[in-house]
Scaffold this active site. Structure first.
Site, short mmCIF file in Angstrom:
data_model
loop_
_atom_site.label_atom_id
_atom_site.label_comp_id
_atom_site.label_asym_id
_atom_site.label_seq_id
_atom_site.Cartn_x
_atom_site.Cartn_y
_atom_site.Cartn_z
N PRO A 9 -6.92 -9.48 17.91
CA PRO A 9 -5.81 -9.72 18.84
C PRO A 9 -4.98 -8.48 19.15
O PRO A 9 -4.68 -7.68 18.27
CB PRO A 9 -4.96 -10.77 18.12
CG PRO A 9 -5.39 -10.73 16.70
CD PRO A 9 -6.82 -10.31 16.70
N ASN A 10 -4.62 -8.40 20.42
CA ASN A 10 -3.72 -7.37 20.97
C ASN A 10 -4.35 -5.98 21.09
O ASN A 10 -3.72 -5.07 21.62
CB ASN A 10 -2.40 -7.29 20.17
CG ASN A 10 -1.68 -8.62 20.16
OD1 ASN A 10 -1.44 -9.20 21.23
ND2 ASN A 10 -1.35 -9.15 19.00
N ARG A 17 0.48 -0.51 24.11
CA ARG A 17 1.11 -1.25 23.02
C ARG A 17 1.59 -0.28 21.94
O ARG A 17 0.79 0.46 21.38
CB ARG A 17 0.05 -2.17 22.44
CG ARG A 17 0.42 -2.82 21.16
CD ARG A 17 -0.80 -3.42 20.47
NE ARG A 17 -0.36 -4.12 19.31
CZ ARG A 17 -1.12 -4.36 18.25
NH1 ARG A 17 -2.37 -3.98 18.24
NH2 ARG A 17 -0.64 -5.00 17.23
N TYR A 22 -0.10 3.32 17.80
CA TYR A 22 -1.51 3.15 18.14
C TYR A 22 -2.05 4.17 19.14
O TYR A 22 -3.24 4.13 19.48
CB TYR A 22 -1.74 1.73 18.66
CG TYR A 22 -1.38 0.66 17.64
CD1 TYR A 22 -2.06 0.56 16.43
CD2 TYR A 22 -0.33 -0.23 17.88
CE1 TYR A 22 -1.72 -0.39 15.49
CE2 TYR A 22 0.02 -1.20 16.93
CZ TYR A 22 -0.68 -1.27 15.75
OH TYR A 22 -0.34 -2.22 14.81
N ASN A 71 -12.24 -4.36 13.60
CA ASN A 71 -10.78 -4.24 13.49
C ASN A 71 -10.23 -5.62 13.82
O ASN A 71 -10.09 -5.98 14.99
CB ASN A 71 -10.22 -3.19 14.47
CG ASN A 71 -8.72 -2.97 14.26
OD1 ASN A 71 -8.06 -3.74 13.57
ND2 ASN A 71 -8.19 -1.90 14.85
N ALA A 74 -4.22 -8.31 13.50
CA ALA A 74 -3.31 -9.14 12.70
C ALA A 74 -4.05 -10.19 11.87
O ALA A 74 -3.59 -10.59 10.80
CB ALA A 74 -2.29 -9.80 13.61
N HIS A 77 -4.79 -9.92 8.04
CA HIS A 77 -3.81 -10.25 7.00
C HIS A 77 -3.62 -11.74 6.80
O HIS A 77 -2.85 -12.17 5.95
CB HIS A 77 -2.46 -9.60 7.35
CG HIS A 77 -2.58 -8.20 7.87
ND1 HIS A 77 -3.15 -7.19 7.14
CD2 HIS A 77 -2.25 -7.64 9.08
CE1 HIS A 77 -3.14 -6.07 7.85
NE2 HIS A 77 -2.61 -6.32 9.04
N ASP A 84 -14.45 -15.33 5.27
CA ASP A 84 -15.61 -16.16 4.92
C ASP A 84 -16.80 -15.87 5.83
O ASP A 84 -17.96 -15.90 5.39
CB ASP A 84 -15.26 -17.65 5.01
CG ASP A 84 -14.50 -18.15 3.79
OD1 ASP A 84 -14.38 -17.40 2.81
OD2 ASP A 84 -14.02 -19.30 3.84
N GLU A 95 -14.67 -2.18 7.89
CA GLU A 95 -13.34 -2.56 8.37
C GLU A 95 -12.59 -1.31 8.79
O GLU A 95 -12.59 -0.31 8.06
CB GLU A 95 -12.59 -3.27 7.23
CG GLU A 95 -11.16 -3.65 7.58
CD GLU A 95 -10.42 -4.28 6.40
OE1 GLU A 95 -11.03 -4.46 5.32
OE2 GLU A 95 -9.21 -4.55 6.56
N HIS A 97 -8.84 0.28 10.68
CA HIS A 97 -7.49 0.10 11.25
C HIS A 97 -7.02 1.45 11.77
O HIS A 97 -7.13 2.47 11.06
CB HIS A 97 -6.51 -0.43 10.21
CG HIS A 97 -6.90 -1.79 9.70
ND1 HIS A 97 -6.75 -2.92 10.46
CD2 HIS A 97 -7.50 -2.17 8.56
CE1 HIS A 97 -7.22 -3.96 9.79
NE2 HIS A 97 -7.69 -3.53 8.63
N SER A 99 -3.91 2.37 12.42
CA SER A 99 -2.75 2.83 11.65
C SER A 99 -3.06 2.70 10.15
O SER A 99 -4.01 2.00 9.77
CB SER A 99 -1.53 1.96 11.99
OG SER A 99 -1.77 0.61 11.63
N ARG A 104 2.51 0.65 5.78
CA ARG A 104 3.41 -0.11 6.67
C ARG A 104 4.00 -1.32 5.92
O ARG A 104 4.11 -1.29 4.70
CB ARG A 104 2.63 -0.51 7.94
CG ARG A 104 2.15 0.72 8.73
CD ARG A 104 1.39 0.33 9.97
NE ARG A 104 2.23 -0.39 10.91
CZ ARG A 104 1.77 -1.06 11.98
NH1 ARG A 104 0.46 -1.08 12.21
NH2 ARG A 104 2.58 -1.68 12.79
N ARG A 108 1.13 -6.24 5.73
CA ARG A 108 -0.10 -5.58 6.21
C ARG A 108 -0.94 -5.03 5.05
O ARG A 108 -2.01 -4.47 5.27
CB ARG A 108 0.24 -4.46 7.19
CG ARG A 108 0.87 -4.96 8.48
CD ARG A 108 1.07 -3.82 9.46
NE ARG A 108 2.15 -4.13 10.37
CZ ARG A 108 2.03 -4.85 11.49
NH1 ARG A 108 0.86 -5.29 11.87
NH2 ARG A 108 3.08 -5.10 12.25
#
Ligand code: DQA
Length: 143
Positions: A9-10, A17, A22, A71, A74, A77, A84, A95, A97, A99, A104, A108
């Site tokens: 998301p986002n 953003r 970012y 990635n 949100a 978290h 799963d 994985e 990220h 940032s 942070r 997070r």
């Protein structure tokens, strides 16, 4: 080599953003360069703001790709379901990220992805995707 890049998301808003966190580059512009740098790799990019769509895509990706770069944004978290899904497939997931999530807010610091991932790359800006590609190339060249 076939690699799926899955963005949660986002991340469709990269470039506009919270650019102090970012960066100013859109994912599309970054991906154009990535594809040119690794012209022999077949990439599939999937972005969704919907948790179930991300889970469906992960399930469908199993055995289709040599690796998945995820990635989950949100949902990293919060989502037991995404964790799963990764647990349920055989394909390696790295994985990423943009940032440094561990530097942070406390919420997070928790990831439902990391325990099931092959590895974790955080905090190097948008280039975390390229570093994840390199990790798959290293693996494919190792004896
Ligand atoms: C992010 C970090 C997450 O905490 C956040 O919710 C995001 C982006 C990153 O790439 O730094 O949306 O995954």
């Amino acid at each position: 080599m076939k690699i799926a890049i899955i963005n949660g998301p986002n991340l469709n808003l990269l470039g506009k953003r919270e650019s102090s966190i970012y960066g100013v580059q859109t994912f599309e512009d970054y991906f154009d360069l990535l594809q040119k740098t690794y012209s022999t790799i077949h990439f599939n990019v999937f972005q969704s703001n919907i948790e179930g769509e991300l889970i469906n895509y992960i399930q469908q990706s199993d055995a289709v790709f040599d690796g998945i770069i995820l990635n989950a944004a949100a949902y990293t978290h919060t989502s037991v379901g995404l964790g799963d899904a990764i647990r349920a497939i055989d394909t390696s997931v790295v994985e990423v990220h943009i940032s440094n999530t561990l530097a942070r807010e406390d919420f997070r610091h928790k990831s439902y992805i990391t325990p099931h991932a092959k590895g974790l790359i955080v905090g190097f800006g948008i280039d975390v995707y390229r570093l994840a590609v390199e990790s798959f190339l290293l693996e494919s060249h190792s004896p």
